[in-house]
Structure formats: structure tokens, C-alpha cells
Scaffold this motif. Sequence first.
Motif: not given
Length: 436
Positions: A285, A288, A281-282, A156, A159-160
Motif C-alpha cells: 500500500g 500509493l 498489504s500494508i 500497489l 499490496g492489494v
Amino acid sequence: MKEQLQPLTALRIFSFRGIQMRTFHITWITFFFCFFGWFGVAPLMPLVRDQLHLTKNEIGNIIIASVSATILARLFVGKMCDTLGPRISYTILLVAGSIPVMCIGLSNSYETFLLFRFLIGIVGASFVITQFHTSMMFAPEVVGTANAVTGGWGNLGGGVTNLVMPLVAASFAGLGLVSEESSWRVAMIVPGVILLVMAWIYYKYTQDTPSGNFHESLKRREARPKGKGTFLLALKDYRVWVLTLAYAACFGIEITVDNVAATFFIDRFDTGLIMAGAMASIFGGMNLFARALGGIVSDKVGRSYGMRGKGMLLGVLLLLEGVGIHLFSASDTLILAIITMLLFALFLKMANGCTYGIVPFVNKDNIGVVSGIVGAGGNAGAMLVGFLFKSESMTYADAFQYIGIGVSIIGIVVLVTRFQARQEPVKQQMSLDLQS
């Protein structure tokens, strides 16, 4: 007290009690921040490109360099885990990796930037330690899920990073500390410092196994894998090679997208730097939940259909990933590109989790080595597809189209592979493991 000395048979996500769950959380958090070091400069590449006057061919070489060092590093770190233990191995890697991360801002030419980007790639070996350490802390019937969660929540960070690093760079520029063009240089100090902090936390607050560290006593050394990390034994198993190929087709593509997504959105849809980072970033993400979902489904399928069922699940996920990538490459609007990106990201990240739901059962005496070889396969895949993105005659969309075809072919190979060498269900194997 006895329960504390054994691998956990259940994953208690919201618990920090016991060395197993404390290590679980520190491991995925550390891996999360490793992505900030590894790919922190990726969403800032438009700035780097303009300031260093990089050509498309040079950017392609940089993309390849960013994942090349990781191949050897993952093989080496897998061996380190089997000998030194994951705690010491992670500490060494974090300290060593922080140096090129903080120093990349000193680059003043294509050659120096390429060198630092190559050296930063060693941080990617953190994945092998993460999966190895999780495998030490959890029992066989839940290890696939635990590995998928630590891997997914750690990924993750990719993406972040795309979302946060442009904001970090913009903050330094907004404060007047540096110009906007040079903000990427100062921004990269931040992930480097975080890696040093995590090195201290990892060394102080984790241990190698539920019963202790590898070096503490002769009795506890018996807890480490018996095969002493023999590469030859792992390389003789065709299943290791197929899993390596599969991981090249899922994780290899994931880190490729982490590298090129922001630049792709800017060049194809004329978005701004921060907007491109947000769109990229999607993709990250999805980690998650998607990688964890792959591990959970893999464990459930394994309990009912054994290793063969897990292998077929992985093959189907790769086929669906390939179709999704093809649709993404053909997208002609930003909305359609985002939707198709989410589609193939789901199957890709589930395939990641499914792959490492199989890895711990292939060679239980050499988990570190097998994890290292398969993990290196992911980076080898990223390195190979990187050549597509350096071609002057091929657009990024064309490159993704070829990638979709390749991933689908690998999915078919995985589907026809028999992962079970002996006719015994994985549930039976797990039972034997717990008794031994």
C-alpha cells in the motif's frame, strides 16, 4: 491540436483528456492488475503448502521460480517495445500471461505447481512496457515523476493482492463451490480473466506515441527510438550496470517481500491467513505515494544538481532502506514489525521511483533496452535472495538480516558512482531534448 501530438510537459493526474493522459491511466491500471496475476497465489501459499505438502526448500524454489522467468522476459520485452511498440507488446504479454495464471489451479504436485509459477513470471515484464510507454508520452522534465506514479500505482497491486486474494478464495469456499483447502485453485481464475480484459482495453484505447502507432506510416516510425534497441550499446555503459544493481536492491526486495510477507507473519506471529494478507498489504500500500514521491524528489534534485545529484539521492535511499530492513528482521512483536516494515518500505519504494527517474536519460536512443536491462536486474536480485528463504537452517528473519546488509553495501556503491558522463546539468540536457 498540436499539443496533442507532443509529449506532455505537465502531469495532470486527474485528467483523462488526450491520448497521453488516457494512456497514462490505462498503463498503470493494467500494471496494477498484472500484479494480481503475478502474485495472486502468494498470499494463498499457506493453503497450497498444506494441500500439496510442500517443504520449506520447495517453497523457496517456488519463490525463485516466480521471478526467474521475468528476467529473460523483461530483456525480450524491452527489445519488443523498441520494435513493435508498447501497445502491441503489452497486448501479446497480457494474453500469453493469462494462460498460466488461470491454469495454475490444475497443479496436483510440487513439480506442476513450480512449472506454472515459473511461467506466470512473464507477467512481470509488464513493468518494462509501462515505463517505456510513459516515457513516450511525457517530456523529459516530468518523465521521472510520470514513470514513478505509473510504476508506484501499478506496484500497489502487489499490496492489494495480499488483501483481496484471500477474500476471493474465502468467498468461493463460503459459497460452497469448493472446499477451503482447494479455494486457491478457483480464485486464480479471477486475475487470469482480468488480464484478458485488460489486453482488449490496451489494444483498443492506447497508441504507441502521441503522434500515432509505430506501424502506421514511415513518417511516424521516425518517432521511435533511433538506436533500434541495441543491447551492446547499453551494456557498455557502466551506469546501466550500477542502476541494474540498485534496482535489484529495491524492486528485487519489494517482490521478495510480496512473495513471503504473508507466510512470514503466519509463521513468526501466528496470525490467520486473512490477517497475514492484510498485514502484507500494508507494505504494498505504500506504493500509493512513496514511489511517486521518489520520482518527484528525483526530478527536483535533477533540475538543481543534475544526474550526479539524482545518483547520490538514490544511494542515500538505498542505505536507509538497508537499515530499515535490519530493524525489521530484529522485530520481536507484530506492532514493531509493522512499524519497521513501513519504514523500510518508504525508502525502498522511493528508491524504485528514483531509479527510473534516471533510466530515461542514460541512453535516450535505447530507452526500451535500458528499461529492460535495469528491470531485469530487479528480478535477478529477487531470484538471488530467494535462495536465502529456501535454507532449512535459516529463518526468514535471518534472511532479512542478510538482505539489509547487502542493500546497504549496494547503496554505498551507488553513492560513489558518477552517473554524469559529461559535465552538463540534466536541466540543460532536457532543454536540448525539447529542441530536437
